[in-house]
Write an enzyme that holds these catalytic residues in place. Sequence first.
Site, PDB file in Angstrom:
ATOM      1  N   SER A 567       0.849  -1.186   0.000  1.00 15.56           N
ATOM      2  CA  SER A 567       0.000   0.000   0.000  1.00 15.56           C
ATOM      3  C   SER A 567       0.891   1.244   0.000  1.00 15.56           C
ATOM      4  CB  SER A 567      -0.958  -0.043   1.189  1.00 15.56           C
ATOM      5  OG  SER A 567      -1.990   0.896   1.034  1.00 15.56           O
ATOM      6  N   ASP A 653      -9.720  -3.718  -5.534  1.00 16.54           N
ATOM      7  CA  ASP A 653      -9.200  -2.809  -4.514  1.00 16.54           C
ATOM      8  C   ASP A 653      -9.769  -1.408  -4.728  1.00 16.54           C
ATOM      9  OD1 ASP A 653      -7.701  -1.365  -2.685  1.00 16.54           O
ATOM     10  OD2 ASP A 653      -5.802  -2.286  -3.234  1.00 16.54           O
ATOM     11  N   HIS A 687      -8.333  -4.768  -1.150  1.00 15.56           N
ATOM     12  CA  HIS A 687      -7.067  -4.218  -0.682  1.00 15.56           C
ATOM     13  C   HIS A 687      -6.314  -5.179   0.229  1.00 15.56           C
ATOM     14  CE1 HIS A 687      -4.300  -0.911  -0.184  1.00 15.56           C
ATOM     15  NE2 HIS A 687      -4.381  -0.987   1.125  1.00 15.56           N
TER      16      HIS A 687
END
Length: 723
Positions: A567, A653, A687
Site C-alpha cells: 500500500s 481494490d 485491498h
Amino acid sequence: MAQTDPVVAPTAARRPVTTEHHGRTRVDDYDWLRAKDSPEVVAHLEAENAFTEQRTAHLADLREQIFAEIKARTRETDLSVPTRVREHWYYGRSFEGREYGASCRVPVSGPDDWTPPRPAADAAPDKPALPGEQVLLDLDELATGHDFFSLGGSSVSPSEQLLAYATDVVGDERYTIRVKDLGTGELLPDVIEGTLGGGTWDRAGEHLYYTTVDDAWRADKVWRHRLGTAQDDDELVFHETDARFSVGVGRTRTDRFLMVVAGSKTTTEMHVLDADDPDAGFRCWAPREEGLEYSLEHAVLAGEHRFLVHHNGTGPDFELAVAPIEPTPREQWRPLLPHDAAVRLEDVDAFAGHLVVHQRSNGLTQLRILELDDAAEDGVGDDYLVEFDHEIYTVGSGGNPRFDQPTVRLGYVTLAVPSSVYDYDVRTRELTLLKQAPVLGGYDPADYEEHRLWATSADGEQVPISLVCRRDARADGGPVPLHLYGYGAYEASMDPGFSVARLSLLDRGAAFAIAHVRGGGEMGRRWYDEGKMQHKQHTFDDFAAAARHLVAEGWTTPDRLVGEGASAGGLLIGAVANQAPDAFAGLVAGVPFVDNLTTMLDASLPLTVTEYDEWGNPEGDAEAYDTIAAYAPYDNVSEQRYPRILAETSFNDTRVLYVEPAKWVARLRERAVEPDVLLRVEMAAGHGGVSGRYQAWKDRAFTLAWMLDVMGLTQVAGSTSRA
C-alpha cells in the site's frame, strides 16, 4: 534452480494523454489501463498473470512446500481465548479444512466469573469446544458460493438476544448488515446495504447506527436504523460535508454515551448523545479547531462522571486531560498526564477501578496502569508500567468490553515469541498467560535471536531497525540473505510481530528486519511529521539507509537483500527502486500506491481529498505538485538497471486501484534496462488480498518462494526439518 527461457512479457500499448498543471506538462502513456470494464484491459491483466505464472513455474514445487510448512506449523482446529461480554464468554473457533471458522459463546458461571474457560483437550470440529456452546455465526456457511468473503464486524445487542453482523462478498469494502435472532437462529427482515463495516447498537437495543460512503469512498454519513423498518426509512443523524473529514460512530464502554466522530488527518470534532438524556440529541462536545485532535473516554473519577480527553492541544505527543461530560471549552480541560516529548500518548481505556494508557517511548509500545483512588484529589492513585523483559516487543490491550472488569486483557508478541494473550489482575498485579499461539513441530523461540539496530539516514537521523534470525544462521560470522520490510505513512507503526509463514525464510537461513522509517509513528508524532508532505523524501532515505547499514554491519549483501512494502509501503518500494536500485536484489510491492501523482490530482477518486493532509494537494498547490512529482514512482522510472520486481495487486481494490501497479509495470518494461518485472493480479479480491486462510497461505507462499529465488535459497537441504 535455473529459470527456463523467458516467454515474451505483455506489452501495453502507448496511448499518450497530456495534462498540464501549474505550467508543468505531463505525458501519461498508460492511463487507458484504468478502464476496468474494458475487455482489452481485463485481457491485458490476464496476460500479465499468465506471464507471471510462466516465469515462476520453476518455483511451483517450492510454493507447495512452503504452503505445507505453514499448514504443518499451524494448529488448524483451535479456539481463541474467550472474552466476557455481559453474561457470556465469546470466542472464535477454527477447524481443519475450513477457511473461515465460526464465532461462538457460552454462559458465564456467575457474576464474579472472570477466569476464561478452557476448552476440552479433545474438542473435535463436530463437537462443542465448551459445555453449553452456541454457534453464533458459521462463517464458512456464509461464504458458500462466493469467491471472496469478509466479515466486517459483528455486535451483540445489550440484551444479548440479537446479533448484527456485516459481510462483504466482493472485496470492495461495501458491507451488508443483517440481524440474527440468537434465540431462534432466524434472520430478522432488516437488511442494511452499502455500509462501511458493521453497526453500533443503542443502549436499549432498538436501533443500529451505521456509516455510509460518498462517491469518493469517504465515510460521510451516520444513520440510525430502527429494527423492523426499511432502510429507506432510516434517519440521517450526521452528514459531514467537508471532503477532508470522515465520520464514524461508537458506544462507550459504560454504555452511557453514543459518539459520532468527524476527523481529518489533523483535526477532530466529536458529537455526543447521552443515553440518560436522549431527547437532547447529539451535541457537539468541542467544535473543530484546525490542528486540534482529540478523543473522549467516559470515566468515573472520585465518584464524578468525567470525560478523559486525549488531545494534542498542548504538544504534538498528546496529553491526557479531564473535563466535565457537558460540552466544555479547551481552556477548562485539566491535565491528568501532561504532555511529555519523550512519551507519545496514543490512547486510554477507562474502567471502574483503573485506567489503561497506551503509549510508546524510544520506539517501543508500553501499557501504563493508573489505579483509581477516590481518596486522591484527582481520583488517581498508583501509576506504573506493565514490565516485560525482551529487547524489542509489542504490547497492547484488547478484548476488554466490561467497564467493571478487574482484569486487563493484553496481547504480547516479539519477532520470535508467538502472539501471547495475558490477563493482568490490577488488584494483585499478577500477569497470567492464558494462551500462546501454538507453533507445531517443536518450535522454540530460544533458537532465534532478536536485535535492535540503528541506521544513520541521509540527514543524520538515527533510524531504528528490528531484526530476527536463527542463532545458527551466522555460525561462520558471514552475511546472510535478508528480507527488509518497511511502510512509513499515516503514523502507522510497524511494530515487531510474529509470523508462522516467516519461519519458512528464517529456517532456510535468511534474516528478517523491519526498518522503522519516518512517516510511521514509532518514535512519536515528530517521526510522522518528518515523513509526510514536503518531508516525504525522509521515508525513502531512511529505508535505503537501513539497507546499507545492514550491509555495512555484515548482516547481508546487496545481491541477497529483498525489500518489501504494501500500500503506502508499496510507494516506498517504488521510490527506492528508482533512487537506490543498487541496494537490493529484489523488491516486492503489494497493492502499491505507485502512481500517487495521478491519484492525488483527481479529487473524484476514492480517498484523494481526505489525504491532502498526508501527501499534499498537487492540483491546487504548485509546490505540492513539484514535491510529489520529484519522488512519484511511476513518474520517475528511468533508463537504468532495476532489481527484480514483483508487484501484487487486487482487481477490486478501492483504496489503491489496480491500475497503479499495472501502469508502473508497463513503464518499467518500457524504460528499464533489461527489466525483470512481474505483475500478479488477484481478480476476486480487495485491498487486503484474498480471503480465507488457506488461500492466504498459498498467496504468501507464492511471494516467499519468489523471495527465496532472488536470495538463492531455493535448494537449501533439510529446510522442512524444523516445520
